[in-house]
Scaffold this active site. Structure first.
Site, short mmCIF file in Angstrom:
data_model
loop_
_atom_site.label_atom_id
_atom_site.label_comp_id
_atom_site.label_asym_id
_atom_site.label_seq_id
_atom_site.Cartn_x
_atom_site.Cartn_y
_atom_site.Cartn_z
CE LYS A 122 3.80 -17.82 -39.57
NZ LYS A 122 3.16 -16.83 -38.97
N GLY A 170 1.17 -22.49 -33.79
CA GLY A 170 1.33 -21.25 -32.80
C GLY A 170 0.59 -21.25 -31.66
N PRO A 181 6.32 -18.51 -35.28
CG PRO A 181 6.61 -17.24 -37.14
CD PRO A 181 6.32 -18.37 -36.70
CB CYS A 198 2.96 -9.19 -38.83
SG CYS A 198 2.10 -8.27 -37.53
CG ASN A 227 0.90 -21.12 -39.13
OD1 ASN A 227 0.64 -20.14 -39.52
ND2 ASN A 227 0.75 -21.79 -37.97
C1 FMN Z 1 0.60 -13.75 -29.94
C2 FMN Z 1 0.94 -13.89 -31.46
C3 FMN Z 1 2.15 -13.57 -32.04
C4 FMN Z 1 2.56 -13.68 -33.29
N1 FMN Z 1 3.63 -13.23 -33.71
C5 FMN Z 1 4.11 -13.78 -34.86
C6 FMN Z 1 5.39 -13.14 -35.49
O1 FMN Z 1 6.10 -12.68 -34.58
N2 FMN Z 1 5.56 -13.72 -36.87
C7 FMN Z 1 4.83 -14.19 -37.52
O2 FMN Z 1 4.95 -14.42 -38.80
N3 FMN Z 1 3.49 -14.52 -37.12
C8 FMN Z 1 3.21 -14.37 -35.95
N4 FMN Z 1 1.85 -14.79 -35.46
C9 FMN Z 1 1.05 -15.60 -36.33
C10 FMN Z 1 1.48 -17.14 -35.83
O3 FMN Z 1 2.76 -17.53 -36.34
C11 FMN Z 1 0.73 -17.89 -36.79
O4 FMN Z 1 0.64 -17.93 -38.19
C12 FMN Z 1 -1.08 -17.87 -36.34
O5 FMN Z 1 -1.32 -17.81 -35.01
C13 FMN Z 1 -1.77 -19.03 -36.98
O6 FMN Z 1 -1.32 -20.54 -36.52
P1 FMN Z 1 -2.03 -20.93 -35.10
O7 FMN Z 1 -3.52 -21.00 -35.60
O8 FMN Z 1 -1.47 -22.38 -34.95
O9 FMN Z 1 -1.70 -19.98 -33.95
C14 FMN Z 1 1.53 -14.28 -34.23
C15 FMN Z 1 0.35 -14.87 -33.52
C16 FMN Z 1 0.07 -14.48 -32.42
C17 FMN Z 1 -1.16 -15.17 -31.81
#
Ligand code: FMN
Length: 307
Positions: A126, A211, A3, A87, A187
């Site tokens: 999550k 993400g 997400p 978050c 993740n």
């Molecule tokens: C712009 C942005 C928005 C995000 N919004 C959410 C969200 O709405 N809900 C959530 O559980 N995590 C959110 N995250 C966290 C991501 O889901 C993920 O856990 C985090 O970016 C690590 O994964 P990655 O290294 O693949 O990006 C957000 C991250 C980013 C960068």
């Protein structure tokens, strides 16, 4: 697909499904917003018929509100309900939501039990490793989730204190997988298909959430699929990138209208063009553009003409 607030809306999810994503989550949605019938929140509760498995991610912390909302939500077009416990944003955490829940073990237990009891759909969580280096309690929270009847857990391998700095701890993710019998998704920091496959093989998780790696690169799912099946993968041509941006833009326009659509697509276009030689000037021109026709014209000159 993980997400991502401001990113994983209906349109971008559709693009990612078309490129091979197996599942996705909505942007995080306020459970209070649903309870108070906020019209802006209602827009997040939609799923396009072409989308495959989508989970609705909720944030909040009051079991009573979750219970009321989940009890009333019939006919939701989603496959599961996910609780945001990751978050790190101050405005979320100060309300006791998101990763602040990692510090409230008793409340989490009550909240998850209520969600499982009232939700017409499977419930997932999550979370992060914990609040800080000194307060890592993902194993405890994972067990509480499993005992409460949660169907799967996703773990971002960072603490709240880390925000997005440092590295995701995949050994911790592997240890959660080892300790639970429900499916565990890993993740953090997967930016290429190769990294994704390696992480899956090393940690033995049931799946991964990607993400930031999908920003401008929905093809990462097709690449991953090819790698798993031992097929060759060909990166998209400039023309394919152009076609995808336009298709995406049309979906966003239809969904959100010209003004919001333009703002969103300026952001996405910059991501789609990242890594392409000479993209700097094009990105500036897109940022200064005022409508769809202008953006289309700029992209066409950059992506569809031989030079
Ligand atoms: C712009 C942005 C928005 C995000 N919004 C959410 C969200 O709405 N809900 C959530 O559980 N995590 C959110 N995250 C966290 C991501 O889901 C993920 O856990 C985090 O970016 C690590 O994964 P990655 O290294 O693949 O990006 C957000 C991250 C980013 C960068």
């Amino acid at each position: 697909m993980a997400p991502l607030a401001g990113v994983t809306d209906k349109s971008f999810r559709r693009i990612c499904f078309e490129k091979g994503a197996q599942g996705a989550l909505t942007e995080m949605v306020s459970v209070k917003g649903i309870a108070y019938h906020d019209p802006k929140t209602a827009a997040y509760l939609q799923r396009h018929v072409d989308e495959k498995v989508v989970g609705l991610q909720l944030f909040g912390h009051e079991p009573e509100i979750f219970g009321q909302v989940l009890g009333e939500l019939d006919d939701l077009p989603f496959a599961f309900i996910d609780l945001n416990m990751g978050c790190p944003a101050p405005k979320i955490v100060k309300n006791q939501d998101g990763s602040a829940l990692m510090r409230e073990v008793k409340l989490v237990e009550k909240l998850l039990k209520t969600m499982v009891k009232e939700s017409p759909l499977p419930v997932t969580v999550k979370m992060r490793l914990g609040w800080s280096e000194e307060e890592k309690n993902f194993l405890e929270i994972g067990k509480i989730a499993e005992d409460a009847g949660v169907s799967a857990v996703a773990l971002h391998g960072r603490t709240r204190s880390m925000f997005y700095s440092g590295k995701a701890d995949w050994e911790a993710i592997a240890s959660l997988k080892e300790s639970l019998s429900i499916p565990v998704y890993g993740n953090g920091d997967i930016f290429t298909a190769k990294q994704g496959l390696e992480r899956m093989q090393q940690s033995h998780v049931d799946g991964i959430l990607i993400g930031r790696g999908v920003l401008g690169n929905p093809w990462i799912f097709a690449e991953m699929e090819a790698l798993i099946e031992g097929r060759a993968y060909t990166a998209p041509t400039k023309k394919e990138i152009y076609d995808t941006i336009l298709r995406h833009y049309h979906m966003v326009l239809e969904d959100k209208g010209e003004r919001v659509g333009l703002l969103q697509m300026r952001k996405h276009a910059a991501w789609y063009l990242k890594g392409l030689e000479g993209n700097g000037k094009v990105r500036s021109a897109i940022n200064a553009s005022l409508n769809m026709e202008e953006i289309q014209d700029i992209l066409q000159r950059f992506l569809c003409t031989e030079n």
